[in-house]
Design an enzyme around this catalytic site. Structure first.
Site, mmCIF file in Angstrom:
data_model
loop_
_atom_site.group_PDB
_atom_site.id
_atom_site.type_symbol
_atom_site.label_atom_id
_atom_site.label_comp_id
_atom_site.label_asym_id
_atom_site.label_seq_id
_atom_site.Cartn_x
_atom_site.Cartn_y
_atom_site.Cartn_z
ATOM 1 N N LYS A 111 0.829 -1.190 -0.122
ATOM 2 C CA LYS A 111 -0.072 -0.009 -0.152
ATOM 3 C C LYS A 111 0.913 1.095 -0.194
ATOM 4 O O LYS A 111 0.537 2.353 -0.635
ATOM 5 C CB LYS A 111 -0.812 0.064 1.049
ATOM 6 C CG LYS A 111 -2.121 -0.864 0.897
ATOM 7 C CD LYS A 111 -3.111 -0.932 1.789
ATOM 8 C CE LYS A 111 -4.262 -1.725 1.759
ATOM 9 N NZ LYS A 111 -5.452 -1.647 2.729
ATOM 10 N N LYS A 191 -5.283 -11.550 -7.714
ATOM 11 C CA LYS A 191 -6.410 -11.943 -7.200
ATOM 12 C C LYS A 191 -7.663 -10.958 -7.216
ATOM 13 O O LYS A 191 -7.343 -9.617 -7.784
ATOM 14 C CB LYS A 191 -5.645 -11.274 -5.747
ATOM 15 C CG LYS A 191 -7.084 -11.576 -4.444
ATOM 16 C CD LYS A 191 -6.341 -11.220 -3.314
ATOM 17 C CE LYS A 191 -7.411 -10.708 -2.038
ATOM 18 N NZ LYS A 191 -6.966 -10.075 -0.771
ATOM 19 N N LYS A 194 -11.285 -4.887 -6.339
ATOM 20 C CA LYS A 194 -12.217 -3.856 -6.871
ATOM 21 C C LYS A 194 -11.096 -3.001 -7.313
ATOM 22 O O LYS A 194 -11.370 -2.384 -8.506
ATOM 23 C CB LYS A 194 -12.896 -3.389 -5.898
ATOM 24 C CG LYS A 194 -13.694 -2.090 -6.196
ATOM 25 C CD LYS A 194 -14.791 -1.938 -5.063
ATOM 26 C CE LYS A 194 -15.482 -0.623 -5.838
ATOM 27 N NZ LYS A 194 -15.933 0.316 -4.952
#
Ligand code: TRP
Length: 325
Positions: A111, A191, A194
């Site tokens: 992230k 994976k 969204k």
């Protein structure tokens, strides 16, 4: 009864990956455990987000959990920010968590790379809040996917550090790994997510669901219809395993390997089996949407019940760490 805690981020659009990998498993677990499920809105603000959307997405996530079959009779369900004890305990945990441990977290590193302009303390402390979520209820079991195992291990470490310093208060929670096969996105490589826009939404328009499945990547070595395929390397076959009965799986496996069926045939069978399971969920979601006060009420009751449990833990913790009470 053994206690389970798990959380889900309020991204709103829940997809097949979330359903198969987590939510469906949660429904089974409510039969045997004392389950607490939480929509973790404070985790969602550690990265850039749409301020105007958060509220809507939080409610929608809870609605989907209910539509998928979680019921307030069998589990507790609430919104993280409604039980203030989570963030309070997270602060105390901050003071026993070594920074080095947090810097090692794979999700933090990923992230940080994705959000270079906003690497904030909350993003780094994300797993500490997660530890607080679990431990404020002294939950012993945490059903999560592979990608969250490292965070649950950190929760164990936080519990250990706290207990060593102050005395035995917290259990060391264990992971319950979902046995469901891991569903990749329609790109067949990453994976389902969204953010990567490779997902099939649970409540998406049916035509658009089919369109995404129809064009989903299969075995890349099966170029022409007459080429035999290999189900073992095909993500669509993996999705089949989540929705189709054994005899269908055997037929599809054989048909694919002998090229007696094409990828579109395989996908049509899958779509029909998938929708047989998802249609009732989608209908339930529509009816819950028309009765949104019920959803709000479930969350309120859930928060009240959980707050009472969390408050007890916090009393114990405040005393133990020497606060003036
Ligand atoms: N980090 C989890 C995820 O992204 C969500 C989460 C927050 C969670 N708190 C939790 C999961 C506590 C299990 C237990 O999937």
């Amino acid at each position: 009864m053994k206690r389970i805690f798990s959380g889900i981020q309020p991204t709103g659009e829940i997809h097949l990956g979330n359903y198969v990998g987590a939510i469906r498993n949660w429904v089974y677990l409510t039969e045997e455990y004392d389950c607490i499920f939480c929509v973790v809105d404070y985790h969602a603000i550690t990265v850039e987000y749409e301020i105007d959307e958060l509220k809507k997405r939080t409610l929608e996530t809870a609605l989907i959990l209910l539509a998928c079959g979680l019921s307030p009779e069998k589990c507790k369900m609430f919104v993280q920010s409604h039980v203030r004890e989570h963030t309070e305990l997270a602060w105390i945990f901050n003071c026993v968590t070594p920074i080095g441990e947090l810097e090692r977290m794979t999700q933090f590193k990923d992230k940080s790379r994705q959000h270079r302009a906003n690497i904030n303390i909350g993003l780094m402390g994300y797993p500490v809040l997660q530890a607080a979520d679990i431990l404020v209820y002294k939950a012993g079991y945490v059903p999560v996917g592979e990608d969250q195992v490292q965070h649950v291990e950190l929760s164990r470490e936080v519990a250990r550090k706290f207990n060593a310093k102050y005395g035995d208060i917290f259990p060391e929670p264990q992971v319950i790994l979902s046995m469901a096969p891991k569903i990749l996105g329609v790109d067949g490589t990453n994976k389902m997510s969204k953010t990567l826009n490779n997902y099939i939404g649970l409540l998406e328009d049916k035509d658009s669901m089919w369109e995404k499945l129809r064009t989903a990547v299969t075995d890349v070595n099966r170029v022409r219809r007459k080429d035999p395929g290999n189900p073992e390397v095909c993500n669509v076959y993996t999705i089949h395993r989540a929705f189709s009965p054994n005899e269908t799986l055997l037929e599809i496996d054989k048909g694919c390997r002998t090229a007696s069926i094409g990828c579109i045939d395989c996908k049509k069978t899958l779509f029909s089996n998938m929708m047989a399971e998802l249609d009732p969920i989608r209908e339930k979601a529509v009816s819950l949407n028309n009765n949104i006060d019920y959803v709000i009420d479930v969350l309120k009751t859930g928060a009240d019940t959980c707050r009472a449990i969390a408050a007890e833990t916090m009393d114990e913790v405040r005393k133990t760490i020497g606060l003036f009470m």
